[in-house]
Scaffold this motif. Structure first.
Motif, short mmCIF file in Angstrom:
data_model
loop_
_atom_site.label_atom_id
_atom_site.label_comp_id
_atom_site.label_asym_id
_atom_site.label_seq_id
_atom_site.Cartn_x
_atom_site.Cartn_y
_atom_site.Cartn_z
N ARG A 149 4.33 9.87 -7.28
CA ARG A 149 3.68 8.91 -6.37
C ARG A 149 2.70 8.07 -7.19
NH1 ARG A 149 3.75 9.63 -0.73
NH2 ARG A 149 5.48 10.99 -0.18
N LEU A 150 2.71 6.77 -6.96
CA LEU A 150 1.83 5.88 -7.69
C LEU A 150 1.57 4.62 -6.88
CD1 LEU A 150 3.85 4.25 -10.65
CD2 LEU A 150 4.84 5.09 -8.54
N ASP A 151 0.61 3.83 -7.31
CA ASP A 151 0.33 2.53 -6.71
C ASP A 151 0.88 1.43 -7.61
OD1 ASP A 151 -1.01 3.74 -4.62
OD2 ASP A 151 -2.99 3.47 -5.52
N SER A 152 1.16 0.28 -7.03
CA SER A 152 1.64 -0.87 -7.79
C SER A 152 0.56 -1.93 -7.84
CB SER A 152 2.90 -1.45 -7.15
OG SER A 152 3.26 -2.66 -7.79
N ARG A 153 0.17 -2.30 -9.04
CA ARG A 153 -0.78 -3.40 -9.18
C ARG A 153 -0.10 -4.76 -9.05
NH1 ARG A 153 -5.07 -1.89 -13.99
NH2 ARG A 153 -6.23 -0.31 -12.84
N ALA A 154 1.20 -4.78 -9.22
CA ALA A 154 1.96 -6.03 -9.05
C ALA A 154 2.42 -6.14 -7.60
CB ALA A 154 3.17 -6.04 -9.98
N GLY A 155 2.47 -7.36 -7.10
CA GLY A 155 2.96 -7.58 -5.75
C GLY A 155 4.49 -7.57 -5.71
N HIS A 156 5.05 -7.21 -4.57
CA HIS A 156 6.49 -7.16 -4.40
C HIS A 156 6.83 -7.55 -2.97
CE1 HIS A 156 7.22 -5.16 -8.26
NE2 HIS A 156 6.14 -4.45 -7.99
N ASP A 157 8.09 -7.95 -2.75
CA ASP A 157 8.52 -8.35 -1.41
C ASP A 157 8.33 -7.23 -0.39
OD1 ASP A 157 9.49 -11.10 -1.79
OD2 ASP A 157 10.96 -10.17 -3.12
N ALA A 158 8.44 -5.99 -0.83
CA ALA A 158 8.30 -4.86 0.09
C ALA A 158 6.96 -4.89 0.83
CB ALA A 158 8.45 -3.54 -0.67
N MET A 159 5.92 -5.43 0.18
CA MET A 159 4.60 -5.40 0.82
C MET A 159 4.57 -6.29 2.06
SD MET A 159 2.29 -7.59 -1.87
CE MET A 159 2.41 -9.38 -1.98
N ASN A 160 5.39 -7.33 2.09
CA ASN A 160 5.43 -8.19 3.27
C ASN A 160 6.31 -7.61 4.37
OD1 ASN A 160 3.77 -10.20 2.07
ND2 ASN A 160 5.54 -10.97 0.94
N ILE A 161 7.48 -7.09 3.99
CA ILE A 161 8.36 -6.49 4.99
C ILE A 161 7.68 -5.29 5.65
CG2 ILE A 161 10.65 -5.52 5.38
CD1 ILE A 161 10.58 -8.49 4.57
N ALA A 162 6.73 -4.67 4.96
CA ALA A 162 6.00 -3.53 5.53
C ALA A 162 5.24 -3.90 6.80
CB ALA A 162 5.03 -2.96 4.49
N TYR A 163 4.98 -5.18 7.01
CA TYR A 163 4.28 -5.60 8.23
C TYR A 163 5.19 -5.56 9.46
CZ TYR A 163 0.13 -7.22 5.72
OH TYR A 163 -1.01 -7.29 4.97
N VAL A 164 6.51 -5.55 9.24
CA VAL A 164 7.43 -5.61 10.39
C VAL A 164 8.39 -4.43 10.44
CG1 VAL A 164 7.32 -8.11 10.66
CG2 VAL A 164 9.01 -7.12 9.10
N ALA A 165 8.39 -3.57 9.41
CA ALA A 165 9.33 -2.45 9.38
C ALA A 165 8.83 -1.42 8.37
CB ALA A 165 10.72 -2.92 8.98
N PRO A 166 9.27 -0.16 8.52
CA PRO A 166 8.97 0.82 7.47
C PRO A 166 9.55 0.33 6.14
CG PRO A 166 9.84 1.90 9.42
CD PRO A 166 10.04 0.43 9.63
N ALA A 167 8.73 0.32 5.10
CA ALA A 167 9.17 -0.22 3.81
C ALA A 167 8.85 0.76 2.70
CB ALA A 167 8.50 -1.56 3.53
N GLY A 168 9.77 0.84 1.75
CA GLY A 168 9.59 1.69 0.59
C GLY A 168 9.89 0.93 -0.68
N LEU A 169 9.29 1.36 -1.77
CA LEU A 169 9.44 0.70 -3.07
C LEU A 169 9.69 1.77 -4.12
CD1 LEU A 169 9.29 -1.92 -4.75
CD2 LEU A 169 6.80 -1.67 -4.77
N ILE A 170 10.87 1.70 -4.75
CA ILE A 170 11.29 2.67 -5.76
C ILE A 170 11.17 2.01 -7.13
CG2 ILE A 170 13.21 4.05 -6.64
CD1 ILE A 170 14.36 4.00 -3.76
#
Length: 417
Positions: free
Chosen positions: A359-380
Motif C-alpha cells: 500500500r502506498l500513496d501517489s504523489r503524481a496525479g492520475h485519471d483514477a483520482m477524478n473517476i473516484a468522485y463518481v465510482a469506486p476507483a483503484g490504481l495499480i
C-alpha cells in the motif's frame, strides 16, 4: 489455491503494441506526443483500430475520450460498467510506458475476460484525453469531464503556450467545446474503475515489490508567477540601480525549493518547472520573468500551509529587490482517497497470484483520482526501473508488466462477475 491466469494471452502482444505506439511522437530525446497534436491523433487512430479488431464498440465522447465497450451476450445492457484505461499523451521527451501501459493491458485484460462466461457487467477500456498538463497547463481534462468536474467557461479559456485553444483542437476531431458537459457519466453508471500505471517513483523497484496498491492520490496546485522589473542596458546600468526581474525570480526559485524541502516529510512538494524571460536579449537586463510552479501533496492542510509560505517568501523577495510580483492560481485540487473496498480486492488478488504488494500513496496525479468522485476507483502500480519516469529511459521489466496484467485482469473479473 492460486488463481490460474490465462496464458493464451501472450505478453509479447502487449510489448509489441507498446513499441508500435512509441513510434507516434518518437524523437532523438524520447517521445513527445502532446494532447491533440498530429502525433497524438495518429496514436488515437491506431488505438481505435485495435479496439475494433478486438470486437469492441468504439465511441469518442464529447471531450475526446475514446471508449471501447464489450457487452457479454445476454447481460442487462443497463448494468453498470466495469471500466479500465489510462492516457496516450506524453510529456515532452517522455517514455513509452506512461499511460500507454494501462491502455494496452486494459485491452489485453478484456480479451482474456471475453472467454469467461460468468460476466454480468459490460467492460470498457477508456483512453482519457489530455491527461498530461504539458500542453494546456491543465491536467486530466478528459477524466474530469467524464466525472462531471469541469467548468465550461474554464474549458473555453484553455490555450497552449502558442495560444492554440483546446476548443479549436477539439473541432479538429469534430467536437464542440459547448458540448463538453455531455461527457459526464450518469450517476451509478460505473460499478468500478481500475487503472494500471507505472509508479512515478522508486519505492517498488527499491523494495523489489511486484504491485503497488494506491490509497491516496495527490492533486496539483499550479501557479503562474510573473515578476516585473525594468529592462535596461546590461553594461550601462549599475548593479545598485537595477530592477532585475531574473534576480528576483532566481531567489523565488530557491525559496520554493527550500520550502518544498521542509514540507516533503508532510507529504507535500513543490517545483518551479518553467521560466521565461523578457525581452530575452543577451545585452538587456530582464524586465519580466514568467514562471510556472507545480505543487503536489497527499495532505490538503500541508498544501495550504506550503502555499502560504511561498506567497510570503515571494512578497518579501519582491520588496527587497524592488520588483512587482503577481501570482495567478491556475489550478487548486484536493488530494483524493481511492476505494478501500476495491483496494482490498486488489490485495486479495495479489495474494492469490502469489505476488507481493504494498500500500502506498501517489504523489503524481492520475485519471483514477477524478473517476473516484463518481465510482469506486483503484490504481495499480508496477515498478519502473530505478524509479525513472517522464523520461526516455523509462523502462519496465516484462515480468512486471505480466504481473500487472494478471492483477488487472483478475480485479476486473471480480468486479464484473
Amino acid at each position: 489455491m492460486a488463481i490460474q491466469t490465462n496464458n493464451s494471452q501472450d505478453i509479447s502482444w502487449v510489448l509489441a503494441q507498446i513499441e508500435h505506439i512509441a513510434q507516434f511522437g518518437q524523437n532523438a530525446s524520447g517521445i513527445t506526443r502532446l494532447a491533440f497534436t498530429d502525433d497524438d491523433l495518429q496514436a488515437r487512430k491506431y488505438i481505435i483500430e485495435l479496439m475494433q479488431s478486438a470486437g469492441l464498440a468504439v465511441i469518442t465522447d464529447a471531450i475526446g475520450n475514446i471508449i471501447g465497450r464489450y457487452e457479454p451476450e445476454g447481460i442487462n445492457p443497463e448494468a453498470a460498467t466495469v471500466m479500465t484505461g489510462s492516457h496516450l499523451d506524453t510529456v515532452p521527451s517522455g517514455g513509452k510506458y506512461d499511460g500507454v501501459l494501462g491502455i494496452v493491458c486494459g485491452l489485453a485484460a478484456v480479451s482474456r475476460l471475453k472467454t469467461r462466461d460468468e460476466l454480468k457487467h459490460p467492460l470498457e477500456v477508456v483512453v482519457f484525453a489530455a491527461e498530461e498538463s504539458s500542453r494546456f497547463s491543465f491536467a486530466t481534462i478528459g477524466s474530469k469531464a467524464m466525472a462531471g468536474l469541469t467548468n465550461p467557461a474554464v474549458l473555453k479559456r484553455i490555450k497552449d503556450h502558442e495560444e492554440i485553444s483546446l476548443a479549436s483542437e477539439l473541432e479538429k476531431i469534430g467536437l464542440k467545446i459547448d458540448n463538453a458537459l455531455n461527457a459526464a457519466r450518469p450517476a451509478n453508471s460505473i460499478k468500478g474503475f481500475v487503472e494500471l500505471h507505472i509508479e512515478h517513483g522508486e519505492l517498488l523497484d527499491e523494495k523489489s515489490i511486484n504491485i503497488g496498491i494506491v490509497d491516496r492520490v495527490s492533486a496539483p496546485t499550479r501557479l503562474k508567477i510573473t515578476v516585473t522589473g525594468m529592462p535596461g542596458h546590461s553594461g550601462a546600468i549599475s548593479i545598485a540601480e537595477r530592477q532585475d526581474a531574473l534576480v528576483s525570480a532566481s531567489l523565488i526559485v530557491l525559496a520554493i525549493r527550500n520550502i518544498a524541502a521542509e514540507y516533503e516529510y508532510k507529504g507535500a512538494i513543490g517545483t518551479v518547472t518553467i521560466l521565461k524571460t523578457r525581452p530575452g536579449a543577451i545585452n538587456v537586463i530582464p524586465g519580466k520573468v514568467e514562471m510556472w510552479v507545480d505543487i503536489r501533496g497527499t495532505e490538503h492542510e500541508s498544501i495550504v500551509e506550503m502555499l502560504q509560505e511561498i506567497k510570503d517568501a515571494v512578497s518579501s523577495i519582491a520588496d527587497d529587490n524592488d520588483t512587482a510580483v503577481a501570482i495567478e492560481v491556475l489550478a487548486s485540487e484536493k488530494p483524493v482517497s481511492l476505494s478501500q473496498n476495491l483496494n482490498q480486492i486488489i490485495e486479495t488478488v495479489c495474494s492469490k497470484l502469489r505476488l507481493s504488494s504494498l500500500r502506498l500513496d501517489s504523489r503524481a496525479g492520475h485519471d483514477a483520482m477524478n473517476i473516484a468522485y463518481v465510482a469506486p476507483a483503484g490504481l495499480i502500480f508496477v515498478p519502473c526501473k530505478d524509479g525513472v519516469s517522464h523520461n526516455e529511459n523509462e523502462y519496465i521489466n516484462p515480468k512486471d508488466i505480466e504481473a500487472g496484467l494478471d492483477v488487472l485482469t483478475e480485479t476486473l473479473y471480480q468486479l464484473a462477475k
